[in-house]
Design a protein around this motif. Structure first.
Motif, PDB file in Angstrom:
ATOM      1  N   GLN A 222       0.815  -1.202   0.000  1.00 18.81           N
ATOM      2  CA  GLN A 222       0.000   0.000   0.000  1.00 18.81           C
ATOM      3  C   GLN A 222       0.857   1.263   0.000  1.00 18.81           C
ATOM      4  O   GLN A 222       0.501   2.261  -0.620  1.00 18.81           O
ATOM      5  N   LYS A 223       1.969   1.212   0.684  1.00 16.00           N
ATOM      6  CA  LYS A 223       2.856   2.386   0.755  1.00 16.00           C
ATOM      7  C   LYS A 223       3.428   2.713  -0.623  1.00 16.00           C
ATOM      8  O   LYS A 223       3.585   3.878  -0.967  1.00 16.00           O
ATOM      9  N   LYS A 224       3.724   1.668  -1.420  1.00 18.42           N
ATOM     10  CA  LYS A 224       4.384   1.870  -2.703  1.00 18.42           C
ATOM     11  C   LYS A 224       3.431   1.876  -3.896  1.00 18.42           C
ATOM     12  O   LYS A 224       3.849   2.150  -5.017  1.00 18.42           O
ATOM     13  N   THR A 225       2.167   1.571  -3.684  1.00 19.44           N
ATOM     14  CA  THR A 225       1.198   1.539  -4.772  1.00 19.44           C
ATOM     15  C   THR A 225       0.785   2.957  -5.151  1.00 19.44           C
ATOM     16  O   THR A 225       0.519   3.778  -4.272  1.00 19.44           O
ATOM     17  N   PRO A 226       0.709   3.253  -6.439  1.00 17.06           N
ATOM     18  CA  PRO A 226       0.260   4.588  -6.856  1.00 17.06           C
ATOM     19  C   PRO A 226      -1.148   4.885  -6.325  1.00 17.06           C
ATOM     20  O   PRO A 226      -2.004   3.994  -6.263  1.00 17.06           O
ATOM     21  N   SER A 227      -1.378   6.123  -5.954  1.00 16.73           N
ATOM     22  CA  SER A 227      -2.647   6.493  -5.327  1.00 16.73           C
ATOM     23  C   SER A 227      -3.852   6.279  -6.244  1.00 16.73           C
ATOM     24  O   SER A 227      -4.955   6.029  -5.758  1.00 16.73           O
ATOM     25  N   PHE A 228      -3.667   6.336  -7.560  1.00 21.60           N
ATOM     26  CA  PHE A 228      -4.811   6.169  -8.458  1.00 21.60           C
ATOM     27  C   PHE A 228      -5.402   4.752  -8.407  1.00 21.60           C
ATOM     28  O   PHE A 228      -6.533   4.533  -8.833  1.00 21.60           O
ATOM     29  N   LEU A 229      -4.662   3.796  -7.829  1.00 18.88           N
ATOM     30  CA  LEU A 229      -5.191   2.438  -7.681  1.00 18.88           C
ATOM     31  C   LEU A 229      -6.069   2.302  -6.430  1.00 18.88           C
ATOM     32  O   LEU A 229      -6.704   1.285  -6.221  1.00 18.88           O
TER      33      LEU A 229
END
Length: 85
Positions: free
Chosen positions: A39-46
């Motif tokens: 979650q920390k590294k996932t792009p916010s648009f996901l």
């Protein structure tokens, strides 16, 4: 996998699998740490950042004790580095 639709399909499949595992083993430090990192590294648009604060608090509480086991000793420095990014 170059197709964005397929990437999203596999991302969602993995995300759902991880969340189901955590529901069944909600006290598992390794699973919660894995989700936190994702979650920390996932792009916010996901839109996959809804458990960041909960997982961070859980991980912090597990890692605060003085006599950490080997898994906790391994996770501690990585968690502190990622948390501050």
């Amino acid at each position: 996998v170059l197709d964005p639709v397929r990437k999203l399909f596999y991302f969602n499949k993995g995300k759902n699998f991880l969340n189901e595992l955590i529901e069944s083993k909600h006290q598992d430090l390794e699973l919660r740490f894995l989700r936190y990192c994702a979650q920390k590294k996932t792009p916010s648009f996901l839109n996959y950042k809804n458990e960041l604060e909960t997982d961070e608090a859980f991980i912090n509480s597990k890692l605060k004790k003085d006599n950490r086991n080997k898994t906790e000793q391994f996770i501690y420095p990585i968690f502190n580095k990622i948390k501050d990014e």
